[in-house]
Design a protein around this motif. Structure first.
Motif, mmCIF file in Angstrom:
data_model
loop_
_atom_site.group_PDB
_atom_site.id
_atom_site.type_symbol
_atom_site.label_atom_id
_atom_site.label_comp_id
_atom_site.label_asym_id
_atom_site.label_seq_id
_atom_site.Cartn_x
_atom_site.Cartn_y
_atom_site.Cartn_z
ATOM 1 N N LEU A 42 0.840 -1.197 0.000
ATOM 2 C CA LEU A 42 0.000 0.000 0.000
ATOM 3 C C LEU A 42 0.877 1.250 0.000
ATOM 4 N N LYS A 43 1.945 1.222 0.763
ATOM 5 C CA LYS A 43 2.857 2.369 0.819
ATOM 6 C C LYS A 43 3.425 2.671 -0.566
ATOM 7 N N LEU A 44 3.864 1.646 -1.280
ATOM 8 C CA LEU A 44 4.413 1.854 -2.615
ATOM 9 C C LEU A 44 3.331 2.322 -3.586
ATOM 10 N N CYS A 45 2.130 1.783 -3.464
ATOM 11 C CA CYS A 45 1.011 2.252 -4.294
ATOM 12 C C CYS A 45 0.803 3.749 -4.108
ATOM 13 N N LEU A 46 0.814 4.198 -2.866
ATOM 14 C CA LEU A 46 0.610 5.615 -2.578
ATOM 15 C C LEU A 46 1.767 6.462 -3.098
ATOM 16 N N GLU A 47 2.991 5.963 -2.954
ATOM 17 C CA GLU A 47 4.162 6.680 -3.477
ATOM 18 C C GLU A 47 4.024 6.886 -4.982
ATOM 19 N N ILE A 48 3.583 5.843 -5.681
ATOM 20 C CA ILE A 48 3.392 5.935 -7.125
ATOM 21 C C ILE A 48 2.300 6.960 -7.441
ATOM 22 N N CYS A 49 1.209 6.921 -6.690
ATOM 23 C CA CYS A 49 0.125 7.886 -6.895
ATOM 24 C C CYS A 49 0.626 9.320 -6.735
ATOM 25 N N TYR A 50 1.383 9.572 -5.687
ATOM 26 C CA TYR A 50 1.910 10.915 -5.457
ATOM 27 C C TYR A 50 2.856 11.325 -6.585
ATOM 28 N N ALA A 51 3.659 10.382 -7.072
ATOM 29 C CA ALA A 51 4.649 10.685 -8.110
ATOM 30 C C ALA A 51 3.999 11.081 -9.436
ATOM 31 N N VAL A 52 2.840 10.504 -9.731
ATOM 32 C CA VAL A 52 2.159 10.815 -11.000
ATOM 33 C C VAL A 52 0.930 11.709 -10.795
ATOM 34 N N ASN A 53 0.733 12.162 -9.559
ATOM 35 C CA ASN A 53 -0.346 13.087 -9.214
ATOM 36 C C ASN A 53 -1.737 12.538 -9.545
ATOM 37 N N LYS A 54 -1.979 11.296 -9.141
ATOM 38 C CA LYS A 54 -3.286 10.647 -9.305
ATOM 39 C C LYS A 54 -3.673 10.024 -7.975
ATOM 40 N N ASN A 55 -4.961 9.649 -7.843
ATOM 41 C CA ASN A 55 -5.372 9.016 -6.594
ATOM 42 C C ASN A 55 -5.363 7.491 -6.742
ATOM 43 N N LEU A 56 -5.452 6.826 -5.631
ATOM 44 C CA LEU A 56 -5.357 5.369 -5.575
ATOM 45 C C LEU A 56 -6.391 4.685 -6.457
ATOM 46 N N ASN A 57 -7.628 5.159 -6.440
ATOM 47 C CA ASN A 57 -8.693 4.546 -7.239
ATOM 48 C C ASN A 57 -8.468 4.665 -8.734
ATOM 49 N N GLU A 58 -7.769 5.706 -9.151
ATOM 50 C CA GLU A 58 -7.497 5.884 -10.576
ATOM 51 C C GLU A 58 -6.442 4.893 -11.078
ATOM 52 N N ILE A 59 -5.545 4.477 -10.203
ATOM 53 C CA ILE A 59 -4.405 3.665 -10.642
ATOM 54 C C ILE A 59 -4.538 2.183 -10.299
ATOM 55 N N PHE A 60 -5.033 1.872 -9.118
ATOM 56 C CA PHE A 60 -5.066 0.478 -8.667
ATOM 57 C C PHE A 60 -6.479 0.022 -8.339
ATOM 58 N N TRP A 61 -6.788 -1.231 -8.656
ATOM 59 C CA TRP A 61 -8.077 -1.816 -8.289
ATOM 60 C C TRP A 61 -7.971 -3.332 -8.340
ATOM 61 N N VAL A 62 -8.933 -3.979 -7.702
ATOM 62 C CA VAL A 62 -9.054 -5.439 -7.720
ATOM 63 C C VAL A 62 -10.465 -5.770 -8.175
ATOM 64 N N ASP A 63 -10.603 -6.651 -9.152
ATOM 65 C CA ASP A 63 -11.924 -7.085 -9.598
ATOM 66 C C ASP A 63 -12.578 -7.906 -8.501
ATOM 67 N N ARG A 64 -13.844 -7.657 -8.254
ATOM 68 C CA ARG A 64 -14.564 -8.380 -7.199
ATOM 69 C C ARG A 64 -14.540 -9.889 -7.404
ATOM 70 N N GLU A 65 -14.523 -10.328 -8.657
ATOM 71 C CA GLU A 65 -14.517 -11.761 -8.957
ATOM 72 C C GLU A 65 -13.267 -12.450 -8.407
ATOM 73 N N GLU A 66 -12.176 -11.699 -8.228
ATOM 74 C CA GLU A 66 -10.945 -12.271 -7.703
ATOM 75 C C GLU A 66 -11.113 -12.702 -6.253
ATOM 76 N N PHE A 67 -12.092 -12.151 -5.552
ATOM 77 C CA PHE A 67 -12.294 -12.471 -4.140
ATOM 78 C C PHE A 67 -13.225 -13.665 -3.941
ATOM 79 N N LYS A 68 -13.890 -14.111 -5.003
ATOM 80 C CA LYS A 68 -14.853 -15.199 -4.866
ATOM 81 C C LYS A 68 -14.188 -16.540 -4.991
#
Length: 68
Positions: A42-68
């Motif tokens: 999560l820390k690295l995800c946030l670092e990447i978001c800050y570096a490219v000036n985007k928020n977490l939801n714009e860059i990273f996600w998990v498909d709900r089907e992956e949890f089933k």
């Protein structure tokens, strides 16, 4: 985990090497993240978001089907 790291990295006019330097990892790590072969902390995800000036939801996600 799915991501748009490459899209936003290119939009920010950064090479993999430049992004890696900004967030404190290797270029190879950025490459693996972009290919979906490495799930960053999560820390690295946030670092990447800050570096490219985007928020977490714009860059990273998990498909709900992956949890089933």
């Amino acid at each position: 985990m799915k991501n748009n790291v490459k899209i936003f990295r290119v939009q920010a006019d950064l090479t993999q090497h430049q992004l890696a330097e900004k967030v404190g990892v290797t270029r190879q790590t950025i490459s693996l993240i972009e290919k979906g072969k490495y799930n960053p902390t999560l820390k690295l995800c946030l670092e990447i978001c800050y570096a490219v000036n985007k928020n977490l939801n714009e860059i990273f996600w998990v498909d709900r089907e992956e949890f089933k």
